[in-house]
Design an enzyme around this catalytic site. Sequence first.
Site, short mmCIF file in Angstrom:
data_model
loop_
_atom_site.label_atom_id
_atom_site.label_comp_id
_atom_site.label_asym_id
_atom_site.label_seq_id
_atom_site.Cartn_x
_atom_site.Cartn_y
_atom_site.Cartn_z
N ASP A 31 0.85 -1.19 0.00
CA ASP A 31 0.00 0.00 0.00
C ASP A 31 0.89 1.24 0.00
OD1 ASP A 31 -3.21 0.56 0.92
OD2 ASP A 31 -1.79 2.22 1.09
N ILE A 32 0.53 2.22 -0.83
CA ILE A 32 1.36 3.42 -0.98
C ILE A 32 1.33 4.30 0.27
CG2 ILE A 32 -0.40 4.92 -2.03
CD1 ILE A 32 1.77 5.68 -4.14
N ASN A 88 -13.02 -3.07 2.23
CA ASN A 88 -13.97 -1.98 2.34
C ASN A 88 -14.92 -2.01 1.16
OD1 ASN A 88 -12.80 -0.81 4.70
ND2 ASN A 88 -11.14 -0.02 3.43
N VAL A 97 -10.76 3.02 -3.79
CA VAL A 97 -10.38 2.47 -5.10
C VAL A 97 -11.39 1.39 -5.45
CG1 VAL A 97 -8.62 1.26 -6.42
CG2 VAL A 97 -7.93 3.00 -4.75
N HIS A 101 -10.10 -5.21 -3.49
CA HIS A 101 -8.78 -5.47 -2.89
C HIS A 101 -8.97 -5.87 -1.43
CE1 HIS A 101 -9.72 -1.17 -2.63
NE2 HIS A 101 -9.11 -1.18 -1.46
N HIS A 103 -7.08 -5.85 2.11
CA HIS A 103 -5.98 -5.27 2.88
C HIS A 103 -5.46 -6.32 3.85
CE1 HIS A 103 -6.85 -0.85 2.14
NE2 HIS A 103 -8.03 -1.35 1.84
P1 AMP Z 1 -9.82 1.44 0.15
O1 AMP Z 1 -10.18 2.58 1.03
O2 AMP Z 1 -10.15 0.11 0.76
O3 AMP Z 1 -10.39 1.61 -1.26
O4 AMP Z 1 -8.24 1.47 0.07
C1 AMP Z 1 -7.51 1.87 -1.05
C2 AMP Z 1 -6.05 1.73 -0.68
O5 AMP Z 1 -5.29 1.84 -1.87
C3 AMP Z 1 -5.55 2.82 0.27
O6 AMP Z 1 -5.02 2.20 1.44
C4 AMP Z 1 -4.49 3.56 -0.55
O7 AMP Z 1 -3.39 3.97 0.24
C5 AMP Z 1 -4.09 2.50 -1.57
N1 AMP Z 1 -3.58 3.01 -2.82
C6 AMP Z 1 -4.12 3.96 -3.61
N2 AMP Z 1 -3.37 4.17 -4.70
C7 AMP Z 1 -2.32 3.31 -4.61
C8 AMP Z 1 -1.19 3.03 -5.42
N3 AMP Z 1 -0.98 3.68 -6.57
N4 AMP Z 1 -0.33 2.08 -5.03
C9 AMP Z 1 -0.52 1.42 -3.87
N5 AMP Z 1 -1.57 1.63 -3.05
C10 AMP Z 1 -2.46 2.56 -3.41
#
Ligand code: AMP
Length: 115
Positions: A31-32, A88, A97, A101, A103
């Site tokens: 995760d970024i 989520n 996103v 996914h 986590h």
């Molecule tokens: P969610 O709130 O469950 O949709 O989580 C989306 C996750 O994606 C967050 O924890 C972000 O930090 C992560 N994220 C967004 N863009 C990127 C990226 N380019 N590379 C890695 N993680 C990302």
Amino acid sequence: MDPNCIFCKIIAGESPSTIVYHDEQVVAFLDIHPAAPVHILIVPRQHIPSINHLTGDHEALLGHMYTVAKQLAIENGVAESGYRLIINSGPDARQAVFHLHLHLLGGREMRYPMG
Ligand code: AMP
Ligand code: ZN
């Protein structure tokens, strides 16, 4: 592939990421913005926007995502200390996103109660 989806771009190698695992069904990357010392996202290669879009055809894929998460928990040293697996879904869960996914969070004690 959805050309507007950041995770599809990562899977296609068009956007940078630190990939820690991949196979024919899933890709896992860091995760970024890590929320814990270990924060890995396990992502299906297929663009499925959210849990709301699952069908029975996805059941084996979901099971595989959890098996990969367990293996990554072992490899990252948190299998015994503990970890949290989170998906989520939708606005109240603050899904940001819209590419499904899982986590994997670990390496510190998680807050409780959840939410
Ligand atoms: P969610 O709130 O469950 O949709 O989580 C989306 C996750 O994606 C967050 O924890 C972000 O930090 C992560 N994220 C967004 N863009 C990127 C990226 N380019 N590379 C890695 N993680 C990302
Ligand atoms: Zn996507």
